[in-house]
Design a protein around this motif. Structure first.
Motif, PDB file in Angstrom:
ATOM      1  N   MET A   1      62.420  16.606  44.737  1.00 59.81           N
ATOM      2  CA  MET A   1      61.903  16.163  45.850  1.00 59.81           C
ATOM      3  C   MET A   1      60.834  16.473  46.584  1.00 59.81           C
ATOM      4  O   MET A   1      60.522  17.788  46.477  1.00 59.81           O
ATOM      5  CB  MET A   1      63.353  16.675  46.832  1.00 59.81           C
ATOM      6  N   ASN A   2      60.082  15.686  47.466  1.00 57.19           N
ATOM      7  CA  ASN A   2      58.811  15.967  47.701  1.00 57.19           C
ATOM      8  C   ASN A   2      58.847  16.882  49.170  1.00 57.19           C
ATOM      9  O   ASN A   2      59.651  16.413  50.166  1.00 57.19           O
ATOM     10  CB  ASN A   2      57.864  14.819  48.145  1.00 57.19           C
ATOM     11  N   LYS A   3      58.630  18.195  48.905  1.00 55.51           N
ATOM     12  CA  LYS A   3      58.666  18.924  50.075  1.00 55.51           C
ATOM     13  C   LYS A   3      57.748  19.006  51.204  1.00 55.51           C
ATOM     14  O   LYS A   3      57.936  19.754  52.159  1.00 55.51           O
ATOM     15  CB  LYS A   3      58.969  20.478  49.472  1.00 55.51           C
ATOM     16  N   THR A   4      56.747  18.193  51.071  1.00 58.13           N
ATOM     17  CA  THR A   4      55.770  18.218  52.111  1.00 58.13           C
ATOM     18  C   THR A   4      56.131  17.679  53.649  1.00 58.13           C
ATOM     19  O   THR A   4      57.183  16.762  53.081  1.00 58.13           O
ATOM     20  CB  THR A   4      54.746  17.573  51.589  1.00 58.13           C
ATOM     21  N   ASN A   5      55.516  18.027  54.394  1.00 59.31           N
ATOM     22  CA  ASN A   5      55.740  17.397  55.694  1.00 59.31           C
ATOM     23  C   ASN A   5      54.558  17.472  56.571  1.00 59.31           C
ATOM     24  O   ASN A   5      53.589  18.196  56.381  1.00 59.31           O
ATOM     25  CB  ASN A   5      57.151  17.986  56.424  1.00 59.31           C
ATOM     26  N   THR A   6      54.305  16.471  57.648  1.00 59.28           N
ATOM     27  CA  THR A   6      53.247  16.463  58.367  1.00 59.28           C
ATOM     28  C   THR A   6      53.275  17.248  59.553  1.00 59.28           C
ATOM     29  O   THR A   6      52.374  17.476  60.322  1.00 59.28           O
ATOM     30  CB  THR A   6      52.988  15.086  59.136  1.00 59.28           C
ATOM     31  N   HIS A   9      57.198  18.470  63.764  1.00 64.10           N
ATOM     32  CA  HIS A   9      58.049  19.463  64.346  1.00 64.10           C
ATOM     33  C   HIS A   9      57.570  20.571  65.064  1.00 64.10           C
ATOM     34  O   HIS A   9      57.821  21.122  66.247  1.00 64.10           O
ATOM     35  CB  HIS A   9      59.306  19.524  63.865  1.00 64.10           C
ATOM     36  N   TYR A  10      56.246  20.613  64.747  1.00 66.20           N
ATOM     37  CA  TYR A  10      55.608  21.922  65.345  1.00 66.20           C
ATOM     38  C   TYR A  10      54.346  21.511  65.847  1.00 66.20           C
ATOM     39  O   TYR A  10      53.878  22.417  66.865  1.00 66.20           O
ATOM     40  CB  TYR A  10      55.179  22.647  64.044  1.00 66.20           C
ATOM     41  N   THR A  13      51.278  23.643  66.659  1.00 61.36           N
ATOM     42  CA  THR A  13      51.428  25.135  66.219  1.00 61.36           C
ATOM     43  C   THR A  13      51.927  25.218  64.710  1.00 61.36           C
ATOM     44  O   THR A  13      52.079  26.212  64.233  1.00 61.36           O
ATOM     45  CB  THR A  13      52.603  25.739  67.227  1.00 61.36           C
ATOM     46  N   GLN A  14      51.762  24.037  64.048  1.00 61.06           N
ATOM     47  CA  GLN A  14      52.092  24.075  62.643  1.00 61.06           C
ATOM     48  C   GLN A  14      51.382  25.193  61.813  1.00 61.06           C
ATOM     49  O   GLN A  14      52.362  25.698  61.046  1.00 61.06           O
ATOM     50  CB  GLN A  14      51.845  22.649  62.045  1.00 61.06           C
ATOM     51  N   TYR A  15      50.283  25.254  61.866  1.00 61.13           N
ATOM     52  CA  TYR A  15      49.670  26.209  60.869  1.00 61.13           C
ATOM     53  C   TYR A  15      49.577  27.553  61.364  1.00 61.13           C
ATOM     54  O   TYR A  15      48.907  28.479  60.939  1.00 61.13           O
ATOM     55  CB  TYR A  15      48.169  25.701  60.610  1.00 61.13           C
ATOM     56  N   CYS A  16      50.394  27.925  62.634  1.00 57.91           N
ATOM     57  CA  CYS A  16      50.646  29.254  62.975  1.00 57.91           C
ATOM     58  C   CYS A  16      51.048  30.364  62.030  1.00 57.91           C
ATOM     59  O   CYS A  16      52.008  30.079  61.281  1.00 57.91           O
ATOM     60  CB  CYS A  16      51.555  29.127  64.239  1.00 57.91           C
ATOM     61  N   TYR A  17      50.142  31.411  61.813  1.00 52.15           N
ATOM     62  CA  TYR A  17      50.492  32.491  60.887  1.00 52.15           C
ATOM     63  C   TYR A  17      51.856  33.199  61.485  1.00 52.15           C
ATOM     64  O   TYR A  17      51.930  32.995  62.713  1.00 52.15           O
ATOM     65  CB  TYR A  17      49.314  33.320  60.970  1.00 52.15           C
ATOM     66  N   PRO A  18      52.410  33.897  60.393  1.00 54.06           N
ATOM     67  CA  PRO A  18      53.679  34.700  60.860  1.00 54.06           C
ATOM     68  C   PRO A  18      53.094  35.913  62.117  1.00 54.06           C
ATOM     69  O   PRO A  18      52.053  36.080  62.004  1.00 54.06           O
ATOM     70  CB  PRO A  18      54.111  35.368  59.469  1.00 54.06           C
ATOM     71  N   ASN A 132      48.548  19.395  60.437  1.00 54.45           N
ATOM     72  CA  ASN A 132      48.147  18.180  59.398  1.00 54.45           C
ATOM     73  C   ASN A 132      47.443  17.072  60.538  1.00 54.45           C
ATOM     74  O   ASN A 132      47.939  16.564  61.387  1.00 54.45           O
ATOM     75  CB  ASN A 132      49.389  17.534  58.917  1.00 54.45           C
TER      76      ASN A 132
ATOM     77  N   ASP B  69      57.954  35.486  59.240  1.00 53.30           N
ATOM     78  CA  ASP B  69      57.815  36.672  60.041  1.00 53.30           C
ATOM     79  C   ASP B  69      58.535  37.704  58.923  1.00 53.30           C
ATOM     80  O   ASP B  69      58.550  38.865  59.479  1.00 53.30           O
ATOM     81  CB  ASP B  69      58.808  36.411  61.289  1.00 53.30           C
ATOM     82  N   LEU B 140      60.558  19.719  42.648  1.00 51.62           N
ATOM     83  CA  LEU B 140      59.762  18.963  41.743  1.00 51.62           C
ATOM     84  C   LEU B 140      59.797  17.487  42.262  1.00 51.62           C
ATOM     85  O   LEU B 140      60.794  16.945  43.086  1.00 51.62           O
ATOM     86  CB  LEU B 140      60.511  18.935  40.518  1.00 51.62           C
ATOM     87  N   GLY B 141      58.539  17.020  42.273  1.00 54.35           N
ATOM     88  CA  GLY B 141      58.447  15.469  43.033  1.00 54.35           C
ATOM     89  C   GLY B 141      57.327  15.959  44.044  1.00 54.35           C
ATOM     90  O   GLY B 141      56.847  14.734  44.559  1.00 54.35           O
ATOM     91  N   THR B 142      57.143  17.093  44.177  1.00 55.03           N
ATOM     92  CA  THR B 142      56.327  17.318  45.465  1.00 55.03           C
ATOM     93  C   THR B 142      54.770  17.165  45.033  1.00 55.03           C
ATOM     94  O   THR B 142      54.313  17.480  43.948  1.00 55.03           O
ATOM     95  CB  THR B 142      56.394  18.888  45.937  1.00 55.03           C
ATOM     96  N   ARG B 234      55.938  25.259  57.314  1.00 57.02           N
ATOM     97  CA  ARG B 234      54.585  25.213  57.956  1.00 57.02           C
ATOM     98  C   ARG B 234      53.339  24.652  57.199  1.00 57.02           C
ATOM     99  O   ARG B 234      52.224  24.513  57.654  1.00 57.02           O
ATOM    100  CB  ARG B 234      54.173  27.059  58.005  1.00 57.02           C
ATOM    101  N   MET B 235      53.642  24.455  55.981  1.00 59.75           N
ATOM    102  CA  MET B 235      52.676  23.895  54.810  1.00 59.75           C
ATOM    103  C   MET B 235      51.406  24.995  54.804  1.00 59.75           C
ATOM    104  O   MET B 235      50.161  24.397  54.955  1.00 59.75           O
ATOM    105  CB  MET B 235      52.094  22.370  55.464  1.00 59.75           C
ATOM    106  N   MET B 236      51.733  25.995  54.378  1.00 57.10           N
ATOM    107  CA  MET B 236      50.901  26.932  54.024  1.00 57.10           C
ATOM    108  C   MET B 236      51.309  27.805  52.943  1.00 57.10           C
ATOM    109  O   MET B 236      52.409  28.021  52.424  1.00 57.10           O
ATOM    110  CB  MET B 236      50.521  28.163  55.238  1.00 57.10           C
TER     111      MET B 236
END
Lengths: 228, 282
Positions: A1-6, A9-10, A13-18, A132, B69, B140-142, B234-236
């Motif tokens: 399953m492709n786990k990526t997303n744009t 929903h964030y 703030t998407q790339y916000c560090y922990p 993104n 976190d 897999l598939g990502t 978060r895509m990081m």
């Protein structure tokens, strides 16, 4: 399953560090001339700030930009503190971010120059990516303003009031005060942007703030030359 | 002045490396591993002291990065030949340990042995969890684009449980850095492992072993292991690289232990790239 997303929903703030909880349990005395401020980070959530007006307990959130530099947001409205534990200096805003104090941290050896307002950033043209394809393009102007373009409204450009502070070599604090256009990637009303920027690593941490809602959201991102 | 032209170092794929986290300083962690060996880590702001229960302690400077976190990526070199890496997941009180060793292969000293062990973090007042982080085929598939610096990005396809495939644009920093070596290979498929840490978080560990076996002395980097904790919410990703490198003008190889981080974005890759046969498998 492709786990990526744009990161829709964030949003911005998407790339916000922990979050940074390193300050928990630590106490700092900051001095600027005759003024003394005490920041007492009681735990991972609350900080007590004491100044000439008395003590105020509030929630805080913090992020790290480099190994020894933290940015903290707290207070009834939004107070910003930058703690440079490498050089023993701190930058602290007043209650609403209208004025900044440049302090020494007691008990630490001060190295290098004290932070202060600067014109170093004049002429810098940079695009900050916070998610993104979500970015804020800045041109820092000579007259202390900043020209901004907010994605995806590349048809809109605004020149707005700004504050520029040099924290230490390669690291600057930038505060932009204005509204963003409708239908841009920044949530409507989040008009103040505070960024601690590293030009060594081309990264930034900070927050967007809504005076109307009196809420902030932490942000992080990276820089690209605008033409790329 | 234009600060985009600030005279910065060339950090390559370490450009966006995160600030080291000292949040674990002052803590002692008791790790109950499925191997039967309990590890105790004692961490301060400079060093991580570690020992197996009943043995004497050793210590080393460490890298520590947060993937969210409550999830930490901790890594330190025990020596130039051995690196220990932990994913410390305080949300679920679970741990994954990766020990990488060079110099154990009887023929090629650069070939890196990798041993993963799963376990739990003992915490006062809590039962030891029975769940574990686990090898996973779930993502897999990502296909993903990782931006390592303003100039450098790569595109990964995770297609098989033990392999990953990489590509980049025809022009640009990645082409300059990687074309020369990879043009000698029939494909960019390389050994990899995927471990599920939690929902939308995976540990991705690749070792450039195929490249090492096929190219040997023809390359500068020798069987490096890059291990990255990927946060797909978060895509990081954050992590570290270890291995050997031969710098231009230097004789012999130097051990490297470098921090890594990248920002991710979705990417569509050509069908021909995705469907190409892995030439290194039967």
């Amino acid at each position: 399953m492709n786990k990526t997303n744009t990161g829709a929903h964030y949003g911005f703030t998407q790339y916000c560090y922990p979050k940074d909880y390193e300050l928990s349990g630590k106490r700092f005395e900051l001095k600027e001339g005759a003024d003394t401020f005490i920041l007492d980070f009681q735990d991972r959530e609350f900080v007590s700030c004491t100044d000439n007006n008395g003590e105020c307990l509030s929630q805080y959130e913090a992020l790290k930009l480099d190994d020894r530099t933290h940015i903290v947001f707290f207070g009834e409205f939004i107070t910003t503190a930058v703690l440079d534990l490498e050089n023993g200096f701190a930058v602290l805003s007043d209650l609403k971010g209208t004025r900044y104090s440049f302090c020494e941290i007691s008990g630490m050896q001060q190295k290098g120059h004290r932070p202060g307002y600067t014109e170093d950033m004049t002429g810098t043209h940079v695009r900050w990516y916070f998610g993104n394809e979500r970015y804020l393009e800045n041109t820092y102007n000579e007259d202390g303003t900043c020209t901004c373009i907010w994605s995806p409204r590349t048809d809109r450009q605004r020149t707005i009031p700004a504050k520029y502070i040099r924290v230490k070599d390669g690291i600057y604090l930038c505060q932009l005060d204005s509204t963003s256009p409708f239908r841009s990637d920044i949530p409507q009303g989040f008009s103040k942007i505070i960024m601690l920027q590293s030009y060594e690593h081309l990264e930034t941490v900070g927050c967007i703030y809504s005076p109307a809602l009196n809420e902030w959201r932490l942000i992080s991102g990276y820089a690209m030359p605008p033409e790329v | 002045m234009n600060l985009m032209e600030y005279p910065r170092e060339d950090y390559s794929i370490s450009h966006f490396a995160r600030a080291n986290s000292y949040e674990l300083a002052g803590r002692e962690l008791y790790l109950v591993m499925d191997s039967g060996l309990d590890y105790i880590l004692t961490i301060d702001e400079e060093k991580c002291s570690w020992h197996i229960k009943g043995e004497s302690a050793k210590q080393a400077p460490y890298m520590c990065f947060k993937a969210d976190d409550t999830t930490f990526f901790l890594s330190f070199d025990v020596s130039d030949l051995e690196n220990h890496t932990y994913v410390l997941d305080f949300e679920q009180r679970l741990v994954t340990q990766l020990i990488c060793r060079k110099g154990v292969h009887p023929v090629n000293p650069h070939i890196m042995e990798r041993v993963f062990t799963f376990g739990a973090i003992r915490m006062l007042g809590y039962k030891l969890p029975y769940k574990r982080h686990t090898f996973s085929a779930e993502h897999l598939g990502t296909t993903v684009q990782w931006r390592w610096s303003p100039q450098l990005f790569t595109r990964h396809a995770y297609l098989e449980s033990d392999w990953y495939r990489i590509t980049w644009e025809d022009e640009g920093a990645a082409a300059e850095d990687f074309d020369e070596t990879n043009e000698m290979l029939p494909s960019t498929d390389e050994h990899a492992k995927y471990i599920k840490i939690k929902e939308n978080m995976f540990l991705f560990s690749l070792t450039e072993e195929t490249e090492e076996r096929m190219l040997g002395d023809l390359q500068h980097f020798r069987c490096d292991n890059l291990t990255l904790l990927q946060n797909y919410d978060r895509m990081m990703q954050v992590g570290r690289g270890v291995g050997d490198v031969q710098r231009s003008g230097e004789a012999g190889y130097r051990h490297i232990f470098v921090p890594l981080a990248a920002f991710g974005s979705p990417v569509e890759l050509p069908e021909a790239f995705l469907n190409a046969r892995n030439p290194f498998t039967v």
